[in-house]
Design a protein around this motif. Structure first.
Motif, mmCIF file in Angstrom:
data_model
loop_
_atom_site.group_PDB
_atom_site.id
_atom_site.type_symbol
_atom_site.label_atom_id
_atom_site.label_comp_id
_atom_site.label_asym_id
_atom_site.label_seq_id
_atom_site.Cartn_x
_atom_site.Cartn_y
_atom_site.Cartn_z
ATOM 1 N N ASP A 178 0.839 -1.214 0.000
ATOM 2 C CA ASP A 178 0.000 0.000 0.000
ATOM 3 C C ASP A 178 0.867 1.254 0.000
ATOM 4 O O ASP A 178 0.580 2.230 -0.708
ATOM 5 C CB ASP A 178 -0.885 0.049 1.256
ATOM 6 N N ALA A 179 1.903 1.218 0.833
ATOM 7 C CA ALA A 179 2.788 2.396 0.945
ATOM 8 C C ALA A 179 3.486 2.657 -0.386
ATOM 9 O O ALA A 179 3.679 3.817 -0.787
ATOM 10 C CB ALA A 179 3.810 2.174 2.062
ATOM 11 N N ILE A 180 3.849 1.601 -1.075
ATOM 12 C CA ILE A 180 4.490 1.757 -2.389
ATOM 13 C C ILE A 180 3.473 2.277 -3.399
ATOM 14 O O ILE A 180 3.771 3.173 -4.199
ATOM 15 C CB ILE A 180 5.116 0.428 -2.854
ATOM 16 N N ASP A 181 2.282 1.732 -3.334
ATOM 17 C CA ASP A 181 1.207 2.236 -4.212
ATOM 18 C C ASP A 181 1.087 3.756 -4.096
ATOM 19 O O ASP A 181 0.960 4.459 -5.093
ATOM 20 C CB ASP A 181 -0.145 1.620 -3.808
ATOM 21 N N LYS A 182 1.115 4.205 -2.857
ATOM 22 C CA LYS A 182 0.932 5.644 -2.619
ATOM 23 C C LYS A 182 2.058 6.458 -3.247
ATOM 24 O O LYS A 182 1.813 7.494 -3.884
ATOM 25 C CB LYS A 182 0.861 5.930 -1.114
ATOM 26 N N LEU A 183 3.274 5.965 -3.058
ATOM 27 C CA LEU A 183 4.394 6.730 -3.613
ATOM 28 C C LEU A 183 4.423 6.608 -5.140
ATOM 29 O O LEU A 183 4.722 7.573 -5.847
ATOM 30 C CB LEU A 183 5.726 6.244 -3.014
ATOM 31 N N TYR A 184 4.085 5.445 -5.613
ATOM 32 C CA TYR A 184 4.060 5.243 -7.059
ATOM 33 C C TYR A 184 3.035 6.175 -7.698
ATOM 34 O O TYR A 184 3.281 6.828 -8.710
ATOM 35 C CB TYR A 184 3.717 3.782 -7.383
ATOM 36 N N PHE A 185 1.906 6.276 -7.067
ATOM 37 C CA PHE A 185 0.848 7.158 -7.555
ATOM 38 C C PHE A 185 1.349 8.598 -7.615
ATOM 39 O O PHE A 185 1.107 9.323 -8.571
ATOM 40 C CB PHE A 185 -0.365 7.051 -6.629
ATOM 41 N N ARG A 186 2.088 8.953 -6.571
ATOM 42 C CA ARG A 186 2.640 10.315 -6.555
ATOM 43 C C ARG A 186 3.651 10.537 -7.661
ATOM 44 O O ARG A 186 3.723 11.611 -8.258
ATOM 45 C CB ARG A 186 3.318 10.574 -5.210
ATOM 46 N N SER A 187 4.418 9.485 -7.917
ATOM 47 C CA SER A 187 5.475 9.615 -8.925
ATOM 48 C C SER A 187 4.898 9.937 -10.309
ATOM 49 O O SER A 187 5.575 10.478 -11.163
ATOM 50 C CB SER A 187 6.313 8.338 -8.999
ATOM 51 N N LEU A 188 3.644 9.622 -10.482
ATOM 52 C CA LEU A 188 3.022 9.891 -11.782
ATOM 53 C C LEU A 188 2.886 11.379 -12.042
ATOM 54 O O LEU A 188 2.870 11.832 -13.184
ATOM 55 C CB LEU A 188 1.638 9.225 -11.857
ATOM 56 N N THR A 189 2.779 12.152 -10.953
ATOM 57 C CA THR A 189 2.597 13.600 -11.120
ATOM 58 C C THR A 189 3.749 14.413 -10.541
ATOM 59 O O THR A 189 3.886 15.589 -10.821
ATOM 60 C CB THR A 189 1.303 14.048 -10.408
ATOM 61 N N ASP A 190 4.573 13.772 -9.728
ATOM 62 C CA ASP A 190 5.609 14.499 -8.986
ATOM 63 C C ASP A 190 6.992 14.057 -9.472
ATOM 64 O O ASP A 190 7.414 12.927 -9.223
ATOM 65 C CB ASP A 190 5.421 14.165 -7.489
#
Ligand code: ADP
Ligand code: MG
Length: 629
Positions: free
Chosen positions: A38-50
């Motif tokens: 889950d924690a990786i999902d969150k960061l991965y999701f952020r990486s899409l825009t950040d």
């Protein structure tokens, strides 16, 4: 350092974990890995825009490491991490409503620890195997890392720590083994590897760990050395998430056999991806053969339930109706919470939607198999037809819409299986009923005297050989417009008006004879009458009312059958048979003894034809001999 206290409900939960006598402790790893994912999902999701996130899709991973000496098992991720406040908030409180509800429900029922295994219990599951837990975490975008530490219900501390990059290490101080419980297993890499494969195989990020292997020492013939290598343990992409076009039939078969320990090949594979308000993937199998315990109480129905690649439970019974309890498979949905208890599952709306959709889908596939792949369907029917019939019967026909068209029966004309539609489709004009005969075997049913007249009219008969069949017929009552009618009971509707009239006159004339015979049979039959269903045979037994002779047999074979209801028997005579003429002659000559003897003989014969034993075989044998002398 000031010790902080857990929130009340968390404390209760923790207490439960620490003192848990629950044997399925191993699920703690699934929980920690799912949090890491889950924690990786969150960061991965952020990486899409950040752009600041310097990691790409392939850089994310979960690392497991073991330090046997220090008794440490560590789960590390390079996910989003937690700030000091988040450590306090997330690990000091039970965040998810699911867990909270669990802890509320279990305030009084501490002993009922078995339910722990039924759903995700979250981070605190770590305390089932560890007497101390450290969490070193650095939140994405922060320079400072923090260490959360707790040895159980008396509280936790948070202090500054070092960590090179964003992410979290959950460090478990594995408990010492006791004579009752082995905790050392969680320090064995092969055991941990097996747990990953069992519960977290399809986590979408690589789960890596150092694994020991052995190899021949260089330059040596028979000396071995061990070496370790970091490997990815999980397969990452579950079969059901792959596109159908990428999957060979053999892949499905292998999955089916490995996953469900099956030896047969599935008769049908249902691979469904549903999108909409509730999206899910399902990979279902219709087995060819029933499990050895399928028709017993020990069989447990259900589908494995995953939430985004994390297994929630092995057998979710709510996903399958009883009539399709033979189906095996996996359901994965992003719309389900991992923290879902069995009690909540029953009310879970999403799950109900999925279950309903699956039921429809399975029916559709079975109907399709029936239509297009008859041989396979008949194999299916051999294994599971009985279950469909039971399900239909036990719901008092409630599943009729679902199941009626899937039923098969053996028909008399060619001893082949046919559906009710096929039977009705082949009816000649003027046939009023769907005729059936119930008995032990098709062979015996072919010999039933009552069958002849019906067959002579060009009408087919369904042969019923399972115990439940006739009960089922009574519940179904009719198929479409056509009523079911047993060839051994009731009016068969075979006669024309003039035949009827003739019959009635003859029956009227025979009345005194029938009464005398009934008297001689001394309560064995409720009635003696002139038959309309016999052609070449002199007699047969039929029944009056709802209970048939076959049903009586079924009930009598059940445990505690002393008071089982009995069929009201009717002895039917063939008015065209020479025996009838002999009977009439004896009666008219006033030979009541002869009439009585004949009545008993005929009754015994009728019993034998019906597959019943005669009450007094010796008397029967003597009576036959007397006739011959
Ligand atoms: P849940 O996962 O259902 O929210 P848990 O008890 O498993 O409940 O975890 C509580 C919370 O702790 C999570 O929601 C998450 O915010 C935080 N957490 C746990 N493990 C990690 C981790 N490895 N990285 C980041 N946050 C985590
Ligand atoms: Mg969790």
């Amino acid at each position: 350092m000031a010790k902080k206290q857990f929130k009340t409900e968390s404390k209760r939960m923790l207490d439960l974990m620490i003192h848990s006598i629950y044997t399925n402790r191993e699920i703690f790893l699934r929980e920690l890995i799912s949090n890491a994912s889950d924690a990786i999902d969150k960061l991965y999701f952020r990486s899409l825009t950040d752009d600041g996130v310097a990691l790409g899709r392939d850089d994310f991973r979960i690392d497991l490491s073991i330090d046997k000496e220090k008794r440490l098992l560590t789960v590390s991720d390079n996910g989003v991490g937690m700030t000091e406040e988040e450590l306090d908030k997330n690990l000091g409180t039970i965040a998810k409503s699911g867990s909270r509800q669990f802890s509320e429900e279990n305030e009084t029922a501490k002993s009922d620890v078995d339910i722990i295994g039924q759903f995700g219990v979250g981070f605190y599951a770590a305390f089932m195997v560890a007497d101390r837990v450290e969490v070193v975490s650095r939140a994405y975008g922060e320079a400072q890392a923090h260490r959360w530490q707790s040895a159980g219900a008396d509280g936790y501390t948070i202090s500054d720590a070092e960590r090179g990059a964003a992410g979290t290490d959950v460090i478990l101080h594995i408990r010492e083994s006791t004579p009752e419980t082995d905790y050392d297993e969680f320090l064995e890499s092969c055991r941990v590897e097996a747990l990953v494969k069992k519960y977290s195989d399809y986590i979408r990020y690589p789960i890596r760990m150092a694994l020991e292997h052995s190899r021949k020492k260089e330059g040596s013939e028979d000396e071995y050395e061990t070496y370790t290598e970091v490997e990815t343990v999980n397969s990452m992409v579950p079969l059901w998430k792959k596109a159908k076009s990428e999957i060979a039939e053999a892949d499905y078969e292998k999955f089916y056999q490995e996953r469900f320990h099956a030896y047969d090949k599935p008769l049908r594979v249902i691979h469904q991806k549903a999108e909409g308000t509730t999206s899910y993937q399902a990979l279902l199998f219709i087995p060819e053969k029933a499990d050895y315990n399928y028709y017993s109480k020990t069989y447990e129905k259900g589908l494995a339930l995953y939430s985004s690649g994390v297994k929630i439970m092995d057998k979710c019974a709510e996903l399958l109706p009883d009539c399709f309890s033979f189906v095996k498979g996996v359901v994965d949905s992003e719309d389900l919470s991992l923290n879902i208890s069995r009690e909540m599952l029953q009310q879970d709306h999403q799950l109900k939607v999925i279950a309903r959709a699956l039921e429809k889908k399975i029916k559709k596939e079975l109907a399709d198999m029936l239509e297009k792949d008859r041989d396979k369907y008949e194999l299916f029917w051999k294994s599971f037809g009985l279950q469909l019939k039971y399900a239909l019967y036990s719901t008092f026909g409630g599943e009729r819409e679902l199941l009626e068209d899937l039923l098969l029966f053996t028909r008399a004309s060619d001893s082949k299986l046919c559906t009710l539609q096929e039977y009705c489709g082949a009816m000649p004009e003027g046939q009023k009923y769907i005729y059936y005969a119930a008995g032990e075997s098709v062979e015996k049913l072919h010999m039933l005297p009552q069958a002849e007249t019906v067959r002579d009219h060009g009408y087919d008969i369904l042969f019923l050989t399972d115990d439940v069949d006739e009960f089922l017929m009574q519940i179904l009552h009719a198929h479409g417009e056509k009523e079911f009618r047993s060839i051994s009971g009731g009016d068969l509707g075979l006669e024309s008006e003039s035949e009827k009239k003739e019959h009635e006159e003859k029956a009227e004339a025979g009345k005194p004879l029938f009464e005398a015979m009934q008297k001689a049979l001394d309560g064995k039959v409720g009635e003696v009458k002139l038959s309309t269903r016999l052609k070449t045979h002199p007699v047969c037994l039929s029944s009056k009312g709802a209970m048939s002779i076959e049903m009586e047999k079924v009930l009598a074979a059940m445990p505690n059958a002393e008071n089982a209801p009995k069929a009201e028997r009717v002895l039917e005579l063939n008015g065209e048979h020479p025996v009838y003429a002999a009977l009439t002659a004896a009666f008219e000559a006033g030979d009541t003894q002869k009439v009585g003897e004949y009545a008993k003989l005929l009754y015994d014969q009728a019993c034998l034809l019906e597959g019943l034993s005669v009450d007094d075989p010796v008397a029967f044998s003597e009576a036959v001999c007397k006739l011959m002398q």
